[in-house]
Write a protein that holds these residues in place. Structure first.
Motif, short mmCIF file in Angstrom:
data_model
loop_
_atom_site.label_atom_id
_atom_site.label_comp_id
_atom_site.label_asym_id
_atom_site.label_seq_id
_atom_site.Cartn_x
_atom_site.Cartn_y
_atom_site.Cartn_z
N GLY A 1 0.86 -1.18 0.00
CA GLY A 1 0.00 0.00 0.00
C GLY A 1 0.89 1.23 0.00
N VAL A 2 0.57 2.22 0.81
CA VAL A 2 1.41 3.42 0.85
C VAL A 2 2.55 3.19 1.84
CG1 VAL A 2 -0.34 5.05 0.10
CG2 VAL A 2 -0.21 4.46 2.50
N VAL A 3 3.75 3.41 1.35
CA VAL A 3 4.96 3.14 2.12
C VAL A 3 5.84 4.38 2.11
CG1 VAL A 3 6.91 1.57 2.41
CG2 VAL A 3 4.83 0.75 1.28
N GLU A 4 6.44 4.67 3.23
CA GLU A 4 7.32 5.83 3.32
C GLU A 4 8.67 5.50 2.68
OE1 GLU A 4 7.51 7.47 7.23
OE2 GLU A 4 5.40 7.99 7.24
N THR A 5 8.82 5.90 1.41
CA THR A 5 10.05 5.70 0.65
C THR A 5 10.31 6.97 -0.16
OG1 THR A 5 8.99 4.89 -1.38
CG2 THR A 5 9.43 3.26 0.36
N PRO A 6 11.49 7.08 -0.79
CA PRO A 6 11.76 8.24 -1.64
C PRO A 6 10.73 8.42 -2.76
CG PRO A 6 13.80 7.12 -1.14
CD PRO A 6 12.70 6.26 -0.59
N LEU A 7 10.12 7.32 -3.22
CA LEU A 7 9.15 7.39 -4.31
C LEU A 7 7.88 8.14 -3.90
CD1 LEU A 7 8.90 6.35 -7.28
CD2 LEU A 7 7.64 4.40 -6.35
N THR A 8 7.58 8.14 -2.61
CA THR A 8 6.35 8.79 -2.13
C THR A 8 6.62 10.15 -1.47
OG1 THR A 8 6.51 7.51 -0.05
CG2 THR A 8 5.12 6.62 -1.81
N PRO B 1 0.79 17.68 3.80
CA PRO B 1 0.20 17.09 5.01
C PRO B 1 -1.22 16.55 4.80
CG PRO B 1 1.34 19.12 5.55
CD PRO B 1 1.32 19.03 4.06
N ALA B 2 -2.04 17.28 4.05
CA ALA B 2 -3.42 16.83 3.84
C ALA B 2 -3.45 15.55 3.01
CB ALA B 2 -4.22 17.93 3.15
N TRP B 3 -2.63 15.51 1.99
CA TRP B 3 -2.54 14.33 1.11
C TRP B 3 -2.01 13.13 1.91
CZ3 TRP B 3 0.61 14.43 -4.14
CH2 TRP B 3 0.19 13.37 -4.95
N TYR B 4 -0.99 13.39 2.69
CA TYR B 4 -0.39 12.34 3.52
C TYR B 4 -1.43 11.75 4.47
CZ TYR B 4 2.80 10.11 6.86
OH TYR B 4 3.43 9.23 7.70
N GLN B 5 -2.19 12.61 5.12
CA GLN B 5 -3.17 12.14 6.10
C GLN B 5 -4.33 11.41 5.43
OE1 GLN B 5 -2.68 12.25 9.44
NE2 GLN B 5 -4.45 10.86 9.48
N ASP C 1 -5.55 7.70 6.41
CA ASP C 1 -6.93 7.41 6.82
C ASP C 1 -7.58 6.33 5.97
OD1 ASP C 1 -6.70 9.35 8.77
OD2 ASP C 1 -7.69 10.91 7.58
N LYS C 2 -7.08 6.12 4.76
CA LYS C 2 -7.70 5.15 3.85
C LYS C 2 -7.45 3.70 4.30
CE LYS C 2 -9.66 3.44 0.17
NZ LYS C 2 -9.63 2.04 0.63
N SER C 3 -6.32 3.44 4.93
CA SER C 3 -6.03 2.06 5.33
C SER C 3 -6.77 1.71 6.62
CB SER C 3 -4.52 1.86 5.53
OG SER C 3 -4.11 2.43 6.76
N ALA C 4 -6.99 0.42 6.82
CA ALA C 4 -7.67 -0.03 8.04
C ALA C 4 -6.85 0.28 9.28
CB ALA C 4 -7.94 -1.53 7.95
N LEU C 5 -5.53 0.31 9.14
CA LEU C 5 -4.66 0.58 10.29
C LEU C 5 -4.46 2.07 10.53
CD1 LEU C 5 -1.95 -2.21 9.84
CD2 LEU C 5 -3.97 -2.21 11.31
N GLY C 6 -4.91 2.90 9.61
CA GLY C 6 -4.86 4.34 9.81
C GLY C 6 -3.48 4.96 9.76
N TRP D 1 0.64 4.96 7.43
CA TRP D 1 1.50 4.48 6.35
C TRP D 1 2.36 3.33 6.86
CZ3 TRP D 1 3.51 7.66 1.89
CH2 TRP D 1 2.60 8.66 1.52
N ALA D 2 2.92 2.58 5.93
CA ALA D 2 3.89 1.54 6.29
C ALA D 2 5.30 2.10 6.27
CB ALA D 2 3.81 0.38 5.30
N LYS D 3 6.13 1.56 7.12
CA LYS D 3 7.57 1.78 7.02
C LYS D 3 8.13 0.77 6.03
CE LYS D 3 7.66 4.90 10.33
NZ LYS D 3 7.96 6.34 10.06
N ALA D 4 9.23 1.11 5.39
CA ALA D 4 9.80 0.21 4.38
C ALA D 4 10.11 -1.17 4.96
CB ALA D 4 11.06 0.83 3.78
N GLY D 5 10.55 -1.20 6.21
CA GLY D 5 10.89 -2.48 6.83
C GLY D 5 9.71 -3.40 7.01
N GLU D 6 8.50 -2.86 6.98
CA GLU D 6 7.32 -3.70 7.16
C GLU D 6 7.00 -4.54 5.92
OE1 GLU D 6 4.34 -1.88 10.27
OE2 GLU D 6 4.93 -0.29 8.86
N LEU D 7 7.70 -4.29 4.84
CA LEU D 7 7.54 -5.11 3.64
C LEU D 7 8.55 -6.24 3.61
CD1 LEU D 7 5.34 -4.37 1.52
CD2 LEU D 7 6.04 -2.41 2.89
N ALA D 8 9.58 -6.15 4.45
CA ALA D 8 10.67 -7.13 4.41
C ALA D 8 10.20 -8.53 4.79
CB ALA D 8 11.80 -6.68 5.33
#
Length: 257
Positions: free
Chosen positions: A184-191, A198-202, A206-211, A213-220
């Motif tokens: 999903g949305v991950v905090e990386t240079p691409l994003t 701030p509004a776009w980020y939030q 809000d769109k994900s069930a967990l409310g 963004w993911a950290k890159a390490g959460e995909l590992a």
């Protein structure tokens, strides 16, 4: 099945293509932590070297330009017998279709879909000949869901899924598994462009069930799983790691819900 070694990769050789940062860097570190000898491949050799240092003594850096198909096939020869290949590199140009140029479209297509095609061909050849191996490619939630300004990117990520499924069908009889991870949305240079607003980020959080963004390490973890004995019967699959994004129908909560 030795369940104590279910996720271990001891004695295996892996390459992460796009290991210079973001998800690729964390994937390389995670694979090394599970015992694999990891080749950290990237166009930016300094960044690849930094990833190798973070991954430990069992890792090494390798320079590769994924837009050069000859370089991809050369890497497959030079790196020798590999058990795991992971491709994380991607490009995106955030524009609506009417504002897109053909040059921009071709640039996104060349890296996202073209490099996937060459990676599957180059590394899949040796793996099928040896009768073993795992290839993991990164797709996206955009393979299913689109939004204005991400048309070509979404098209390539959908295309990746079908290439992965085809490769799984063709390589499977030789014992080679091919899968995709769809973040999903991950905090990386691409994003970075999204994070800067701030509004776009939030809104994305809000769109994900967990409310969030993911950290890159959460995909590992997904990469380790698909590369490990735990996924020995998993091929042609798309593993969504999106915080529930694709499970949630809109942001509106009805009264009383």
């Amino acid at each position: 099945m030795d369940y104590e070694k279910l996720f271990r990769l001891d004695g295996q050789r892996a390459v992460v293509l796009g290991a210079g940062g973001g998800i690729g860097r964390e994937a390389a570190r995670a694979l090394a932590a599970q015992g694999a000898h990891v080749v950290c491949a990237d166009r930016d050799t300094a960044a690849a070297g930094e990833t190798a240092s973070l991954a430990g003594a069992s890792a090494e850096a390798y320079e590769i330009d994924l837009l050069d198909q000859d370089a991809v096939h050369r890497a497959a020869r030079e790196l020798g017998e590999l058990d795991t290949v992971v491709l994380t590199a991607a490009a995106n140009v955030r524009k609506r279709l009417l504002d897109y140029s053909r040059e921009e479209f071709d640039r996104v297509l060349a890296l996202n879909l073209g490099a996937t095609f060459e990676t599957l061909r180059a590394f899949g050849k040796g793996m099928t000949e040896r009768g073993r191996g795992s290839i993991t490619v990164f797709s996206s939630i955009r393979s299913l869901l689109v939004e204005p300004g991400q048309g070509p990117y979404a098209a390539t990520k959908a295309g990746i899924v079908q290439l992965v499924r085809t490769a799984a069908a063709e390589f499977g009889p030789s014992g080679v598994r091919v899968n995709a991870v769809a973040p999903g949305v991950v905090e990386t240079p691409l994003t970075e462009p999204i994070k800067a607003d701030p509004a776009w980020y939030q809104a994305y959080a809000d769109k994900s069930a967990l409310g969030r963004w993911a950290k890159a390490g959460e995909l590992a973890g997904a990469v380790v799983y698909l590369s490990s004995p735990a996924a020995s019967f998993v091929t042609g699959s798309v593993l969504f790691v999106d915080g529930g994004w694709t499970a949630v129908d809109g942001r509106y909560s009805p009264p009383g819900a």
